[in-house]
Design a protein around this motif. Structure first.
Motif, PDB file in Angstrom:
ATOM      1  N   ARG A 571       0.839  -1.205   0.000  1.00  0.00           N
ATOM      2  CA  ARG A 571       0.000   0.000   0.000  1.00  0.00           C
ATOM      3  C   ARG A 571       0.873   1.253   0.000  1.00  0.00           C
ATOM      4  O   ARG A 571       0.563   2.241  -0.685  1.00  0.00           O
ATOM      5  N   ALA A 572       1.958   1.209   0.758  1.00  0.00           N
ATOM      6  CA  ALA A 572       2.855   2.362   0.790  1.00  0.00           C
ATOM      7  C   ALA A 572       3.569   2.537  -0.550  1.00  0.00           C
ATOM      8  O   ALA A 572       3.773   3.661  -1.023  1.00  0.00           O
ATOM      9  N   ALA A 579      11.334   1.831  -1.928  1.00  0.00           N
ATOM     10  CA  ALA A 579      11.864   1.080  -0.784  1.00  0.00           C
ATOM     11  C   ALA A 579      12.863   1.932  -0.007  1.00  0.00           C
ATOM     12  O   ALA A 579      12.884   1.913   1.236  1.00  0.00           O
ATOM     13  N   SER A 580      13.690   2.686  -0.709  1.00  0.00           N
ATOM     14  CA  SER A 580      14.661   3.534   0.001  1.00  0.00           C
ATOM     15  C   SER A 580      13.961   4.619   0.799  1.00  0.00           C
ATOM     16  O   SER A 580      14.419   4.994   1.896  1.00  0.00           O
ATOM     17  N   ASP A 581      12.833   5.142   0.278  1.00  0.00           N
ATOM     18  CA  ASP A 581      12.062   6.136   1.037  1.00  0.00           C
ATOM     19  C   ASP A 581      11.551   5.532   2.344  1.00  0.00           C
ATOM     20  O   ASP A 581      11.600   6.186   3.399  1.00  0.00           O
ATOM     21  N   LEU A 586      11.666   5.094   8.301  1.00  0.00           N
ATOM     22  CA  LEU A 586      11.689   4.315   9.545  1.00  0.00           C
ATOM     23  C   LEU A 586      12.943   4.624  10.356  1.00  0.00           C
ATOM     24  O   LEU A 586      12.888   4.716  11.589  1.00  0.00           O
ATOM     25  N   ALA A 587      14.069   4.796   9.692  1.00  0.00           N
ATOM     26  CA  ALA A 587      15.299   5.104  10.415  1.00  0.00           C
ATOM     27  C   ALA A 587      15.211   6.459  11.099  1.00  0.00           C
ATOM     28  O   ALA A 587      15.742   6.660  12.201  1.00  0.00           O
ATOM     29  N   GLU A 588      14.523   7.411  10.450  1.00  0.00           N
ATOM     30  CA  GLU A 588      14.402   8.768  11.018  1.00  0.00           C
ATOM     31  C   GLU A 588      13.489   8.805  12.233  1.00  0.00           C
ATOM     32  O   GLU A 588      13.766   9.535  13.194  1.00  0.00           O
ATOM     33  N   HIS A 589      12.425   8.014  12.237  1.00  0.00           N
ATOM     34  CA  HIS A 589      11.410   8.149  13.278  1.00  0.00           C
ATOM     35  C   HIS A 589      11.407   7.006  14.289  1.00  0.00           C
ATOM     36  O   HIS A 589      10.505   6.925  15.121  1.00  0.00           O
ATOM     37  N   ILE A 602      10.404  -5.168   3.497  1.00  0.00           N
ATOM     38  CA  ILE A 602      10.252  -4.033   2.577  1.00  0.00           C
ATOM     39  C   ILE A 602      10.957  -4.326   1.261  1.00  0.00           C
ATOM     40  O   ILE A 602      10.413  -4.105   0.171  1.00  0.00           O
ATOM     41  N   ASP A 603      12.176  -4.854   1.342  1.00  0.00           N
ATOM     42  CA  ASP A 603      12.928  -5.127   0.112  1.00  0.00           C
ATOM     43  C   ASP A 603      12.252  -6.213  -0.708  1.00  0.00           C
ATOM     44  O   ASP A 603      12.212  -6.132  -1.957  1.00  0.00           O
ATOM     45  N   ASP A 604      11.719  -7.231  -0.042  1.00  0.00           N
ATOM     46  CA  ASP A 604      11.088  -8.333  -0.769  1.00  0.00           C
ATOM     47  C   ASP A 604       9.834  -7.867  -1.501  1.00  0.00           C
ATOM     48  O   ASP A 604       9.615  -8.205  -2.664  1.00  0.00           O
ATOM     49  N   VAL A 605       8.992  -7.106  -0.823  1.00  0.00           N
ATOM     50  CA  VAL A 605       7.773  -6.615  -1.459  1.00  0.00           C
ATOM     51  C   VAL A 605       8.120  -5.638  -2.576  1.00  0.00           C
ATOM     52  O   VAL A 605       7.488  -5.658  -3.655  1.00  0.00           O
ATOM     53  N   ALA A 606       9.144  -4.812  -2.373  1.00  0.00           N
ATOM     54  CA  ALA A 606       9.531  -3.835  -3.395  1.00  0.00           C
ATOM     55  C   ALA A 606      10.083  -4.537  -4.632  1.00  0.00           C
ATOM     56  O   ALA A 606       9.888  -4.062  -5.767  1.00  0.00           O
TER      57      ALA A 606
END
Length: 822
Positions: A571-572, A579-581, A586-589, A602-606
């Motif tokens: 969905r995202a 994927a990099s976004d 996630l790393a920022e927050h 994330i990488d697999d779905v992307a």
């Protein structure tokens, strides 16, 4: 009932001459303050403003107005009116007092002092103020319509449990049978049935003779009377009644109401009751004590937590309807299936979901879009609402809830035609709801700060304040719903009224009191290895919006738990993020490192996202891997999509692109939509909004209560109209001229009108005119003309207390005032 001393003839004549002879006279004798109190208590009398006192009295005696006034009486005021309905007309004050409080002293007619004697003046004052009772204490009269509504009748038993009088019960009886009853009761024969009924009534109202008669009755007869004495007064008998019943019937202690029914006469029942009209009188309002007392800080904190959860629930509800809201039923409202779906989305019960839906609708955040395929959707006001600070958002919800007449608790009930009432349907308005909500909160506010009350005590108090059957039952249900709604909304905490709830009740802004109780929004989450994220508090809006797309809410509470799934990550990606976004976000927050399982997800779905492309043919599937297309064609689950191969890397489908995307995703693939040019279509949320909609207007419970300005103007207008209507006119010079009846508009020719008005202007005297305005409304005025010219007369209008100009052709007639009224 007590025996009253006979007044002297002179005193009786003086009393009769000074006492009002009608309700209109009683109202005319009131001062302006008292007249204003009547109009304030019964605002329906002002629609429209009566022309004079006589019109006011007539309107105050109409059935609809009297029923409305009786519905608003408290229990003891209503019991007082019920006692007057079964009392003699007119009724002296001591007789009314004995009907409600019993006779002084001991004996069968005494009643323990429960405050009835002390409270009777208050109850009687209420009835007088509302023009339901008029007359002095020696001649109290209940207005005729109220007597008809409250007096016992065959098809409508009285709340007192009393039956008809002897005269009413014997109205259709043969004279011979009446004489037989008189003889059996030990009374001398009379020459006519009227005197016979009078003699029988006198026997039943004479305590000594009545007691002597009952002493002769069989023991079983006393048991029969005991079953009927407090009502209902009717009983069935066989064609051959038992000896005790026959003994009572022969002496008129039971009178026939029909072929198989007998009734206990009112006079007999009152004697057996000791002169009491009610079995139990309730002169004092039930107390509402504090069941528990909590620390006010604890109550406010608990209510603030509920308020914060309410904001999150309403926002989640409205956002869940902004893509493809539920359709509007043909008859209006939300279907049962959509209500269940919404309840599942909010993870709550259907009644609670109905409350949130109705609350959002009342606040103007939801409405129907008005299109051909009509659906519910957020309104533009929702976008303004979400941008407000949390305390102000809650204030907007609470301010919409308190005066709302839409009642979510009725959802699922059936109307008079057997149809189920639906959420957002047209039949949910109950005009009593705002008054009950406010009254429940007022009772809670009267407790010590932090105190909560038992529900049954609150319901008993409300039932005492509005005891009319039907009205009290609805009010009880509304009160129960109010307690539940106030708790989930955060107006109360642990059953006690919170500080911001008290401000809401007092028409103050609750936001300043509530804002310090809300936690500050956080800008971080805690990522965990089980593919979840924990928000330790309310999230900042930007973070919350992105996280709501990237993950699914798993649980709510003080800390919200989000779960990452392949579907949520897809969905995202569909919303245009890479994927990099997502890794950077996630790393920022996150205050913890991004767990490896989440990064892999994330990488697999992307990697699989967009490998299949769907476009419009009707629709098609394109993929560079023809082996994957062979796999799709071989899968039984693709049968409903109507797929066929057009080329080694292209499949055509009969399904629409949206349905094809959903079908392939259900099969475990991650297709992406593409445009006509072959580019990937970024599918961001389609935030549908309705046209600008205003919040629903509460349905008023009758005419609005007038303010002081309107009351003052209405009283002046009524007084002025009454002055004109009762002005004494000079007798016409021509004896043959017909005289207008009192209160009628004068009728004179145009020449006579002009001559009389000109003469009055020359002499400076006042005249009485009938006038019809441009709207066709007729009125009567007393004016002092000062100038007559151009077809108009200008003069001082005594009825309006100002200078006015009237068209001569609209004056229906004119008459000079009598000398003593000049």
């Amino acid at each position: 009932m007590p025996e009253l001393p006979e007044p002297s003839s002179a005193a009786a004549n003086a009393t009769a001459s000074s006492a009002p002879r009608s309700l209109a006279e009683a109202l005319r004798a009131r001062d302006d303050v008292s007249l204003g109190a009547l109009l304030h208590a019964r605002p329906d009398l002002l629609s429209p403003v009566p022309g004079d006192i006589t019109q006011l009295a007539t309107r105050a005696g109409t059935r609809a107005s009297v029923v409305r006034a009786l519905d608003r009486l408290d229990r003891f005021a209503l019991q007082t009116a019920e006692a007057l309905a079964v009392a003699p007309d007119p009724c002296p004050y001591p007789v009314l007092e004995s009907l409600l409080a019993g006779e002084h002293g001991s004996g069968s007619g005494s009643r323990e002092d429960n405050g009835a004697r002390a409270e009777l003046p208050r109850a009687l004052g209420t009835l007088r103020e509302q023009a339901l009772v008029w007359g002095d204490d020696e001649r109290l009269r209940l207005v005729r319509t109220a007597r008809e509504l409250l007096a016992p009748a065959a098809g409508r038993p009285s709340p007192t449990g009393l039956g008809p009088t002897v005269a009413e019960a014997t109205a259709g009886m043969s004279p011979t049978r009446i004489q037989e009853i008189v003889a059996a009761a030990g009374l001398p024969a009379t020459h006519d049935p009227v005197s016979a009924v009078t003699a029988l009534t006198g026997l039943f109202t004479d305590p000594e003779r009545m007691s002597a008669l009952l002493d002769e009755a069989p023991a079983e007869a006393h048991q029969v009377l005991g079953r009927l004495v407090w009502g209902p007064p009717y009983g069935e008998v066989t064609p051959n009644p038992t000896p005790p019943v026959r003994w009572l019937r022969d002496r008129g202690l039971l009178l026939p109401a029909s072929a198989r029914t007998v009734v206990l006469p009112r006079e007999v029942a009152l004697h057996l009751r000791g002169g009491l009209a009610h079995r139990v009188t309730e002169p004092l309002a039930p107390d509402v004590p504090a069941e528990r007392e909590h620390r006010p800080q604890l109550v406010d904190a608990n209510a603030a937590g509920q308020a914060l959860a309410a904001l999150a629930t309403v926002e989640e509800l409205v956002k869940s309807w902004e893509h493809a809201g539920p359709p509007v039923l043909r008859a209006g409202g939300l279907s049962v299936r959509d209500l269940k779906r919404t309840a599942a989305t909010l993870d709550t019960t259907e009644p609670v979901a109905a409350f949130w839906i109705e609350l959002a609708y009342a606040a103007g955040l939801l409405a129907s879009d008005g299109e051909a395929d009509e659906r519910y959707a957020p309104t533009p006001a929702f976008d303004d609402w979400v941008d407000l600070p949390p305390a102000e958002r809650w204030s907007a919800l609470a301010v919409a809830w308190l005066p709302a007449t839409r009642t979510a608790g009725l959802v699922g009930d059936q109307d008079s035609k057997g149809r189920t009432l639906s959420a957002l349907g047209p039949e949910l308005d109950r005009s009593a709801a705002p008054e009950v909500r406010r009254r429940v909160l007022e009772l809670l506010a009267a407790l010590p700060e932090g105190g909560s009350a038992r529900q049954d005590a609150l319901l008993a108090r409300l039932a005492w304040e509005r005891p009319v059957r039907g009205t009290s039952e609805l009010r009880a249900r509304l009160a129960q719903w109010t307690l539940t709604e106030a708790e989930v909304l955060g107006v109360t905490g642990r059953g006690a009224l919170a500080g911001h709830g008290r401000a809401l009740l007092e028409h103050r802004d609750p936001a300043p009191l509530l804002a310090p109780l809300f936690p500050e929004p956080v800008d971080h989450v805690l990522l965990q290895a089980d593919l979840t994220a924990v928000a330790p508090g309310p999230l900042r809006r930007e973070l919350g919006d992105v996280l709501a797309v990237l993950a699914d809410v798993e649980s709510k509470g003080g800390a919200t738990v989000y779960r990452f799934t392949p579907g949520s990550v897809r969905r995202a990606l569909d919303s245009g993020r890479t994927a990099s976004d997502l890794h950077a976000f996630l790393a920022e927050h996150s205050t913890t490192p991004v767990p490896q399982p989440l990064a892999y997800l994330i990488d697999d779905v992307a990697r699989r996202h967009g490998h299949l492309r769907v476009g419009a043919a009707s629709s098609y599937v394109r993929c560079d891997d023809d082996g994957m297309l062979n796999e799709i064609l071989a899968d039984r689950r693709s049968t409903g999509l109507g797929l066929r191969r057009l080329a080694p890397t292209v499949l055509a489908a009969q399904a629409e692109p949206g349905a094809l995307l959903d079908g392939l995703r259900a099969m475990g693939y991650a297709p992406a939509a593409e445009s006509l040019t072959g580019d990937v279509v970024v599918t961001r949320a389609d935030a549908h909004r309705t046209p600008a909609r205003s919040a629903p207007v509460p349905v008023p419970d009758g005419p609005p209560v007038p303010d002081e300005t309107l009351l003052g103007a209405a009283v002046r207008a009524i007084r002025a109209g009454d002055l004109a209507a009762t002005a004494v006119r000079r007798e016409p010079a021509d004896p043959a001229a017909p005289a207008a009846a009192p209160g009628e508009l004068p009728r004179t020719s145009a020449a006579e009108t002009l001559a009389t008005v000109q003469a009055a202007a020359l002499t400076g005297s006042a005249v009485w005119i009938g006038y019809v305005n441009a709207d066709g409304a007729a009125s009567q005025r007393v004016i002092a003309p000062v100038r007559v010219e151009g077809g108009f007369v200008t003069g001082y209008d005594h009825t309006a207390d100002e200078v006015r100009t009237y068209a001569l052709h609209r004056i229906t007639g004119v008459a000079e005032l009598a000398e003593e009224h000049l």
